[in-house]
Design a protein around this motif. Structure first.
Motif, mmCIF file in Angstrom:
data_model
loop_
_atom_site.group_PDB
_atom_site.id
_atom_site.type_symbol
_atom_site.label_atom_id
_atom_site.label_comp_id
_atom_site.label_asym_id
_atom_site.label_seq_id
_atom_site.Cartn_x
_atom_site.Cartn_y
_atom_site.Cartn_z
ATOM 1 N N VAL A 160 0.874 -1.173 0.000
ATOM 2 C CA VAL A 160 0.000 0.000 0.000
ATOM 3 C C VAL A 160 0.908 1.220 0.000
ATOM 4 O O VAL A 160 1.745 1.381 0.881
ATOM 5 N N THR A 161 0.759 2.080 -1.006
ATOM 6 C CA THR A 161 1.611 3.266 -1.107
ATOM 7 C C THR A 161 0.804 4.463 -1.578
ATOM 8 O O THR A 161 -0.203 4.301 -2.273
ATOM 9 N N MET A 162 1.232 5.630 -1.181
ATOM 10 C CA MET A 162 0.624 6.880 -1.630
ATOM 11 C C MET A 162 1.514 7.544 -2.688
ATOM 12 O O MET A 162 1.181 8.587 -3.207
ATOM 13 N N LYS A 163 2.651 6.917 -2.997
ATOM 14 C CA LYS A 163 3.618 7.483 -3.933
ATOM 15 C C LYS A 163 3.491 6.824 -5.297
ATOM 16 O O LYS A 163 3.241 5.621 -5.393
ATOM 17 N N ALA A 164 3.721 7.605 -6.349
ATOM 18 C CA ALA A 164 3.635 7.078 -7.707
ATOM 19 C C ALA A 164 4.671 5.981 -7.944
ATOM 20 O O ALA A 164 4.402 5.001 -8.637
ATOM 21 N N SER A 165 5.853 6.135 -7.362
ATOM 22 C CA SER A 165 6.923 5.168 -7.611
ATOM 23 C C SER A 165 7.233 4.305 -6.401
ATOM 24 O O SER A 165 8.226 3.589 -6.393
#
Length: 181
Positions: free
Chosen positions: A106-111
């Motif tokens: 789970v990430t909020m960053k594009a990369s």
């Protein structure tokens, strides 16, 4: 047990790696002894400071940086029988739904891979500690809140140890040998 006094030295190295423009710190001079693996704890702190720097970059990408003074603040202190390290930024802040931030992938960053925070949490918990993510207090009046990571590690003993501000050659050698954080 290792003395956490090396956090002062490691934080300078870690913050330079994060490319933060402004990084005020308040680090306790108390002798903080804890059962830690210095390398693993350094990895966890590096990841949290890197995340703080990326949160500031995200703010600039999404909203611009007009008049914004980017800051990452690191505070260490003793609270009862725990060492507490707070890493705060004045970046984009935490999402409203925070329940999944420690879940893998789970990430909020594009990369991003979504593995950083789960690994950091695992490292802290394996040392008997805890990691919480909270809203940081705004750094200035009228400013937006950023994010704050709060690490709590149990102390093993409270006896006095060499003062963290007395950096002698033998103190530095001891630091290098023990990988104190």
């Amino acid at each position: 047990p290792e003395q956490l006094k090396g956090v002062r030295r490691n934080m300078a190295r870690v913050m330079a790696d994060a490319h933060a423009q402004v990084v005020p710190t308040t680090l306790t001079d108390d002798a903080l002894m804890a059962e830690v693996d210095g390398t693993m704890l350094h990895q966890a702190l590096t990841n949290l400071i890197k995340n703080a720097g990326e949160a500031i970059e995200s703010l600039y990408e999404k909203e611009g940086g007009d008049g914004h003074v980017p800051q990452i603040r690191v505070i260490s202190l003793r609270e009862d029988d725990s060492a507490v390290i707070r890493i705060s930024d004045n970046g984009i802040g935490l999402p409203e739904d925070r329940s999944r931030l420690f879940e893998p992938y789970v990430t909020m960053k594009a990369s991003g891979t979504g593995l950083g925070l789960p690994i950091v949490k695992k490292i802290i918990e394996e040392h008997g500690g805890s990691l919480a993510l909270e809203d940081a207090e705004p750094f200035a009046e009228g400013a937006r809140p950023g994010a704050m990571a709060v690490i709590r590690l149990p102390l093993t003993r409270a006896e006095a140890a060499p003062d963290a501000d007395q950096d002698t050659d033998s103190d530095l050698n001891e630091y290098d040998q023990r990988q104190a954080v």
